[in-house]
Enzyme design. Sequence first.
Site, PDB file in Angstrom:
ATOM      1  N   HIS A   7       0.832  -1.212   0.000  1.00  0.00           N
ATOM      2  CA  HIS A   7       0.000   0.000   0.000  1.00  0.00           C
ATOM      3  C   HIS A   7       0.859   1.252   0.000  1.00  0.00           C
ATOM      4  CE1 HIS A   7       0.464  -0.696   4.458  1.00  0.00           C
ATOM      5  NE2 HIS A   7       0.532   0.623   4.506  1.00  0.00           N
ATOM      6  N   GLU A  43      -7.676   4.342  10.007  1.00  0.00           N
ATOM      7  CA  GLU A  43      -7.210   4.064   8.643  1.00  0.00           C
ATOM      8  C   GLU A  43      -8.295   3.407   7.804  1.00  0.00           C
ATOM      9  OE1 GLU A  43      -3.448   2.259  10.117  1.00  0.00           O
ATOM     10  OE2 GLU A  43      -4.382   0.337   9.648  1.00  0.00           O
ATOM     11  N   GLN A  60      -3.813   3.525   1.635  1.00  0.00           N
ATOM     12  CA  GLN A  60      -4.166   3.518   3.057  1.00  0.00           C
ATOM     13  C   GLN A  60      -4.330   4.977   3.496  1.00  0.00           C
ATOM     14  OE1 GLN A  60      -1.004   2.616   5.964  1.00  0.00           O
ATOM     15  NE2 GLN A  60      -2.423   1.130   6.871  1.00  0.00           N
ATOM     16  N   HIS A  84       3.834   7.409   3.422  1.00  0.00           N
ATOM     17  CA  HIS A  84       4.784   6.291   3.393  1.00  0.00           C
ATOM     18  C   HIS A  84       4.428   5.326   2.277  1.00  0.00           C
ATOM     19  CE1 HIS A  84       1.562   4.613   6.056  1.00  0.00           C
ATOM     20  NE2 HIS A  84       1.884   3.461   5.492  1.00  0.00           N
ATOM     21  N   GLU A 134       7.548   1.169   5.053  1.00  0.00           N
ATOM     22  CA  GLU A 134       6.920   0.167   5.923  1.00  0.00           C
ATOM     23  C   GLU A 134       7.111  -1.214   5.298  1.00  0.00           C
ATOM     24  OE1 GLU A 134       2.745   0.991   6.537  1.00  0.00           O
ATOM     25  OE2 GLU A 134       2.332  -1.014   7.345  1.00  0.00           O
TER      26      GLU A 134
HETATM   27  N1  CMX Z   1       8.236  10.879   5.163  1.00  0.00           N
HETATM   28  C1  CMX Z   1       9.434  11.477   4.898  1.00  0.00           C
HETATM   29  N2  CMX Z   1      10.115  12.188   5.818  1.00  0.00           N
HETATM   30  C2  CMX Z   1       9.567  12.305   7.034  1.00  0.00           C
HETATM   31  C3  CMX Z   1       8.335  11.703   7.371  1.00  0.00           C
HETATM   32  C4  CMX Z   1       7.645  10.964   6.379  1.00  0.00           C
HETATM   33  N3  CMX Z   1       6.488  10.370   6.615  1.00  0.00           N
HETATM   34  N4  CMX Z   1       8.041  11.984   8.667  1.00  0.00           N
HETATM   35  C5  CMX Z   1       9.036  12.741   9.126  1.00  0.00           C
HETATM   36  N5  CMX Z   1       9.966  12.932   8.139  1.00  0.00           N
HETATM   37  C6  CMX Z   1      11.190  13.713   8.231  1.00  0.00           C
HETATM   38  C7  CMX Z   1      10.886  15.147   8.605  1.00  0.00           C
HETATM   39  O1  CMX Z   1      10.619  15.926   7.464  1.00  0.00           O
HETATM   40  C8  CMX Z   1      12.152  15.583   9.291  1.00  0.00           C
HETATM   41  O2  CMX Z   1      13.141  15.927   8.365  1.00  0.00           O
HETATM   42  P1  CMX Z   1      14.045  17.254   8.555  1.00  0.00           P
HETATM   43  O3  CMX Z   1      14.725  17.053   9.877  1.00  0.00           O
HETATM   44  O4  CMX Z   1      14.983  17.200   7.374  1.00  0.00           O
HETATM   45  O5  CMX Z   1      13.111  18.384   8.532  1.00  0.00           O
HETATM   46  C9  CMX Z   1      12.614  14.317  10.015  1.00  0.00           C
HETATM   47  O6  CMX Z   1      11.991  13.211   9.302  1.00  0.00           O
HETATM   48  C10 CMX Z   1      12.151  14.264  11.462  1.00  0.00           C
HETATM   49  O7  CMX Z   1      10.793  14.627  11.485  1.00  0.00           O
HETATM   50  P2  CMX Z   1       9.891  14.810  12.786  1.00  0.00           P
HETATM   51  O8  CMX Z   1       8.653  15.546  12.426  1.00  0.00           O
HETATM   52  O9  CMX Z   1      10.749  15.328  13.917  1.00  0.00           O
HETATM   53  O10 CMX Z   1       9.432  13.390  13.041  1.00  0.00           O
HETATM   54  P3  CMX Z   1       9.945  12.365  14.128  1.00  0.00           P
HETATM   55  O11 CMX Z   1      11.406  12.226  14.102  1.00  0.00           O
HETATM   56  O12 CMX Z   1       9.246  12.658  15.403  1.00  0.00           O
HETATM   57  O13 CMX Z   1       9.297  11.038  13.497  1.00  0.00           O
HETATM   58  C11 CMX Z   1       9.432   9.049  12.253  1.00  0.00           C
HETATM   59  C12 CMX Z   1       9.622  10.576  12.229  1.00  0.00           C
HETATM   60  C13 CMX Z   1       9.588   8.548  10.838  1.00  0.00           C
HETATM   61  C14 CMX Z   1      10.472   8.443  13.180  1.00  0.00           C
HETATM   62  C15 CMX Z   1       7.984   8.771  12.805  1.00  0.00           C
HETATM   63  O14 CMX Z   1       7.058   9.401  11.953  1.00  0.00           O
HETATM   64  C16 CMX Z   1       7.670   7.302  12.913  1.00  0.00           C
HETATM   65  O15 CMX Z   1       8.063   6.628  13.851  1.00  0.00           O
HETATM   66  N6  CMX Z   1       6.907   6.730  11.906  1.00  0.00           N
HETATM   67  C17 CMX Z   1       6.565   5.330  11.907  1.00  0.00           C
HETATM   68  C18 CMX Z   1       5.175   5.072  12.438  1.00  0.00           C
HETATM   69  C19 CMX Z   1       4.102   5.696  11.607  1.00  0.00           C
HETATM   70  O16 CMX Z   1       4.329   6.546  10.756  1.00  0.00           O
HETATM   71  N7  CMX Z   1       2.815   5.259  11.861  1.00  0.00           N
HETATM   72  C20 CMX Z   1       1.655   5.745  11.143  1.00  0.00           C
HETATM   73  C21 CMX Z   1       1.287   4.825   9.986  1.00  0.00           C
HETATM   74  C22 CMX Z   1       0.647   3.536  10.491  1.00  0.00           C
HETATM   75  C23 CMX Z   1       0.386   2.489   9.398  1.00  0.00           C
HETATM   76  O17 CMX Z   1       0.932   2.565   8.290  1.00  0.00           O
HETATM   77  O18 CMX Z   1      -0.397   1.545   9.687  1.00  0.00           O
HETATM   78 CO    CO Z   2       0.881   1.743   6.263  1.00  0.00          CO
END
Ligand code: CMX
Ligand code: CO
Length: 153
Positions: A7, A43, A60, A84, A134
């Site tokens: 997805h 979702e 998604q 993502h 993911e």
């Molecule tokens: N795609 C690309 N870049 C991303 C991003 C995304 N989705 N989310 C954050 N970033 C980037 C930001 O732009 C930032 O970059 P810069 O420092 O260059 O500006 C950097 O990552 C840090 O961003 P942040 O806002 O401080 O975000 P965090 O570090 O707090 O978290 C991440 C980032 C990826 C660790 C966190 O979003 C995470 O753990 N994600 C995994 C879980 C998730 O997304 N769950 C929801 C979906 C559930 C599902 O699919 O079922």
């Molecule tokens: Co997902």
Amino acid sequence: MLTRIDHVGIACFDLDATADMYRRVHGFEVAHEEVNEEQGVREAMLRVNGTDDGHATYLQLLEPVREDSPVARFLARHGEGVHHIAFGTGDVAGAAAEIGAKGVRVLDEAPRPGSMGSSITFLHPKDCGGVLTELVQAAGGSGGAHREAGTAE
Ligand code: CMX
Ligand code: CO
């Protein structure tokens, strides 16, 4: 190891309005909907191709249910849009270990529950060319395809 696109995750403020747009404009229907409290999202899975017991690909749609969730932070920073991409695998823990050994940050110590009974984990976007990635293993364990709840294995 990663065999298909499962997805594409899309962050939105209003899941029902966004699902309605995809129904009207693209002709995609909601195949499944759930709340994932751990991920902090509501979702909706919109099937793009395939069947739910085969090798389907979904959009998604993700609406935050908490202000401190990753999707809420993403929306505050970037607004709505692609959040993502998720690849299907038959062995999410094995794929995460293999990718982690290459120096990529795996964001979960062990796989967590995902949509439709799947197991999921995430790779840090900064280690994947700016794409939050993911890994998904389907319910039932094989093939990396989601299954509709209630479908016999
Ligand atoms: N795609 C690309 N870049 C991303 C991003 C995304 N989705 N989310 C954050 N970033 C980037 C930001 O732009 C930032 O970059 P810069 O420092 O260059 O500006 C950097 O990552 C840090 O961003 P942040 O806002 O401080 O975000 P965090 O570090 O707090 O978290 C991440 C980032 C990826 C660790 C966190 O979003 C995470 O753990 N994600 C995994 C879980 C998730 O997304 N769950 C929801 C979906 C559930 C599902 O699919 O079922
Ligand atoms: Co997902």
